[in-house]
Scaffold this motif. Structure first.
Motif, PDB file in Angstrom:
ATOM      1  N   ASP A  31       0.745  -0.999   0.108  1.00 16.76           N
ATOM      2  CA  ASP A  31       0.012  -0.127  -0.095  1.00 16.76           C
ATOM      3  C   ASP A  31       0.941   1.499  -0.083  1.00 16.76           C
ATOM      4  OD1 ASP A  31      -2.216  -1.471  -0.150  1.00 16.76           O
ATOM      5  OD2 ASP A  31      -2.484  -1.578   2.311  1.00 16.76           O
ATOM      6  N   VAL A  32       2.093   1.148   0.869  1.00 14.98           N
ATOM      7  CA  VAL A  32       2.731   2.541   0.834  1.00 14.98           C
ATOM      8  C   VAL A  32       3.425   2.608  -0.486  1.00 14.98           C
ATOM      9  CG1 VAL A  32       4.949   3.522   2.068  1.00 14.98           C
ATOM     10  CG2 VAL A  32       3.091   1.971   3.380  1.00 14.98           C
ATOM     11  N   ASP A  67       2.551   1.867  -3.348  1.00 14.61           N
ATOM     12  CA  ASP A  67       1.227   2.078  -4.378  1.00 14.61           C
ATOM     13  C   ASP A  67       1.220   3.595  -4.143  1.00 14.61           C
ATOM     14  OD1 ASP A  67       0.937  -0.563  -4.927  1.00 14.61           O
ATOM     15  OD2 ASP A  67      -1.329  -0.399  -4.104  1.00 14.61           O
ATOM     16  N   GLN A  68       1.208   4.250  -3.039  1.00  9.52           N
ATOM     17  CA  GLN A  68       1.057   5.631  -2.747  1.00  9.52           C
ATOM     18  C   GLN A  68       2.216   6.335  -3.461  1.00  9.52           C
ATOM     19  OE1 GLN A  68       0.530   6.311   1.209  1.00  9.52           O
ATOM     20  NE2 GLN A  68      -1.369   4.484   1.331  1.00  9.52           N
ATOM     21  N   HIS A  69       3.543   6.063  -3.227  1.00  5.90           N
ATOM     22  CA  HIS A  69       4.906   6.344  -3.566  1.00  5.90           C
ATOM     23  C   HIS A  69       4.557   6.220  -5.233  1.00  5.90           C
ATOM     24  CE1 HIS A  69       6.601   7.134   0.087  1.00  5.90           C
ATOM     25  NE2 HIS A  69       6.963   5.832   0.417  1.00  5.90           N
ATOM     26  N   ARG A  74       2.183   9.075  -6.719  1.00  8.82           N
ATOM     27  CA  ARG A  74       2.469  10.303  -6.396  1.00  8.82           C
ATOM     28  C   ARG A  74       3.533  10.601  -7.412  1.00  8.82           C
ATOM     29  NH1 ARG A  74      -0.966  13.606  -4.507  1.00  8.82           N
ATOM     30  NH2 ARG A  74      -1.059  12.470  -2.652  1.00  8.82           N
ATOM     31  N   GLU A 100      -3.694  15.693  -8.563  1.00 13.03           N
ATOM     32  CA  GLU A 100      -4.408  15.051  -7.821  1.00 13.03           C
ATOM     33  C   GLU A 100      -5.250  13.960  -8.185  1.00 13.03           C
ATOM     34  OE1 GLU A 100      -4.482  13.597  -4.173  1.00 13.03           O
ATOM     35  OE2 GLU A 100      -3.423  15.281  -4.511  1.00 13.03           O
ATOM     36  N   TYR A 107      -3.296  11.118  -9.405  1.00  9.36           N
ATOM     37  CA  TYR A 107      -3.010  10.391  -8.392  1.00  9.36           C
ATOM     38  C   TYR A 107      -3.933   9.337  -8.214  1.00  9.36           C
ATOM     39  CZ  TYR A 107      -2.281   9.062  -3.592  1.00  9.36           C
ATOM     40  OH  TYR A 107      -1.740   8.585  -2.366  1.00  9.36           O
ATOM     41  N   GLU A 108      -4.973   9.876  -8.054  1.00  9.25           N
ATOM     42  CA  GLU A 108      -6.144   8.937  -7.781  1.00  9.25           C
ATOM     43  C   GLU A 108      -6.336   7.848  -8.744  1.00  9.25           C
ATOM     44  OE1 GLU A 108      -7.769   8.750  -4.999  1.00  9.25           O
ATOM     45  OE2 GLU A 108      -6.917  10.860  -3.944  1.00  9.25           O
ATOM     46  N   MET A 115      -4.062   5.270  -8.154  1.00  5.99           N
ATOM     47  CA  MET A 115      -4.130   4.404  -7.182  1.00  5.99           C
ATOM     48  C   MET A 115      -5.456   3.573  -7.266  1.00  5.99           C
ATOM     49  SD  MET A 115      -2.421   4.971  -4.530  1.00  5.99           S
ATOM     50  CE  MET A 115      -3.153   4.331  -3.341  1.00  5.99           C
ATOM     51  N   THR A 131      -4.989  -0.689  -7.318  1.00  4.75           N
ATOM     52  CA  THR A 131      -5.791  -1.518  -6.665  1.00  4.75           C
ATOM     53  C   THR A 131      -6.446  -2.366  -7.276  1.00  4.75           C
ATOM     54  OG1 THR A 131      -6.309   0.563  -4.854  1.00  4.75           O
ATOM     55  CG2 THR A 131      -7.831  -1.311  -5.056  1.00  4.75           C
TER      56      THR A 131
END
Length: 373
Positions: free
Chosen positions: A185-186, A188-190, A193, A243, A246-247, A250, A254
């Protein structure tokens, strides 16, 4: 901006060579395999930290040598800088600016800027998506050198994420224990972004490039267009802000996590995207003729040159053995379009391959010796 002196040590075929350069056109002429392309490749390396001919640094170091040095004096207006790169295969490369060693290699980006035409450019149209991604990302970095850091961060995160996915896939295939994937999950965020920043820069570049490329194609092949540049993301969503991008990344990550764990690789992100090149209503890849593909590739390079020049720091234009690949009409049109460049470096096997409009300095290159005529 132009290079006033190029110095090489143990680079490719050269034990050592010193080449003074003037503004305007300079042609390096000699039989194939004598070292002409090595000279302009070195200038391009200073601009991109990479070669247009090979994907790794090892072939750039002369056989038997431990390292290679590429050094250039660069003038921009009244300002002059000395930039140097030490190429160390298997180890970290080193850089110096004005004799200072307290810089990273990527800190030299932006001092030298180039746009390079080469026979390999045909791969922009006919090759794999990776060729077009590289084209976009190198031009992004030429426009904004800070993007070298973003690209490096993305590659680092992607590598770490792929390592975790590969370990999970191997454990699953061999019936071992299930790995703890909570850190995914971490990652994924990196990835999302940094990927959103890279994606935004690519889309901005394409919007700026589109009208210039269409114009250049019309100049090279009147009546043959129009052309269109269409970005094809691996994570669709149509986001307009960083943003939103980014979404959408993500969401994509997922949604395909199960497949990624099964295959052990990241399946969505800028590293999987493509730039679809259209000529009229059809994709150029697979439909354009050989001549049309060449005109398309040249139009992309000319558009890059016009874009960088319009943004205030005219790049060095490199024409690496390109005229021998073109028919008479395209050869003449290309030469006329670039003849007024601040600095144009040409390589050719024979003098007749250099169009008359590209008059300027001439160097004979033979067996590693570079002599001005």
């Amino acid at each position: 901006m132009h290079v006033t002196h190029l110095s090489l040590a143990d680079f490719r075929s050269y034990t050592g060579v010193e080449v003074p350069l003037d503004p305007g056109v300079t042609a390096f002429v000699g039989p194939n395999g004598q070292g002409k392309t090595n000279l302009v490749e070195a200038v391009g390396y200073l601009a991109t930290l990479g070669s247009h001919r090979v994907s790794s640094d090892a072939p750039l170091v002369r056989m038997g040598a431990e390292r290679a040095i590429v050094r250039a004096n660069v003038r921009q207006g009244e300002r002059q800088q000395l930039v140097e790169l030490e190429i160390n295969p298997g180890r970290a490369n080193r850089a110096r600016i004005n004799r200072s060693s307290q810089v990273r290699p990527r800190d030299v980006l932006g001092i030298v800027r180039t746009v390079l035409f080469a026979p390999e450019d045909l791969a922009l149209v006919k090759g794999d998506p990776g060729e077009r991604r590289r084209f976009l990302d190198e031009l992004i970095t030429a426009r904004s050198p800070r993007m070298a850091g973003v690209r490096s961060d993305y590659d680092r995160v992607l590598k770490q994420r792929n390592t975790l996915l590969k370990s999970a896939a191997l454990a699953r295939r061999h019936g071992g224990r299930t790995l703890d994937l909570s850190t995914l999950d971490v990652w994924d965020q990196h990835l999302a972004r940094v990927g959103a920043e890279l994606l935004a820069q690519r889309l901005d570049l394409i919007a700026a490039l589109q009208p210039l490329a269409d114009k250049a194609y019309e100049q090279l092949a009147p009546g043959g267009g129009p052309l269109a540049l269409e970005y094809k993301p691996s994570a669709p969503g149509g986001g307009h802000t960083r943003e939103e991008m980014y979404e959408q990344l993500m969401t994509a990550l997922t949604g395909i996590r199960k497949q990624e764990i099964e295959r052990g690789v990241t399946l969505a992100g800028p590293h999987r995207d493509d730039l679809v090149l259209r000529l009229g209503r059809l994709p150029a890849k697979g439909y354009a003729s050989h001549g049309e593909s060449w005109s398309y590739a040249l139009a992309l390079r000319l558009a890059s040159y016009d874009l960088l020049r319009a943004e205030g720091n005219e790049p060095v234009l490199v024409l690496d053995d390109v005229f021998a690949e073109l028919d008479t009409r395209r050869r003449e049109r290309l030469a006329e379009l670039v003849a007024a460049g601040e600095q144009v470096l040409v390589t050719a096997a024979v003098d007749d391959d250099v169009p008359d409009v590209l008059a300027g300095a001439r160097y004979a290159v033979s067996e590693g010796v570079v002599e001005r005529r």
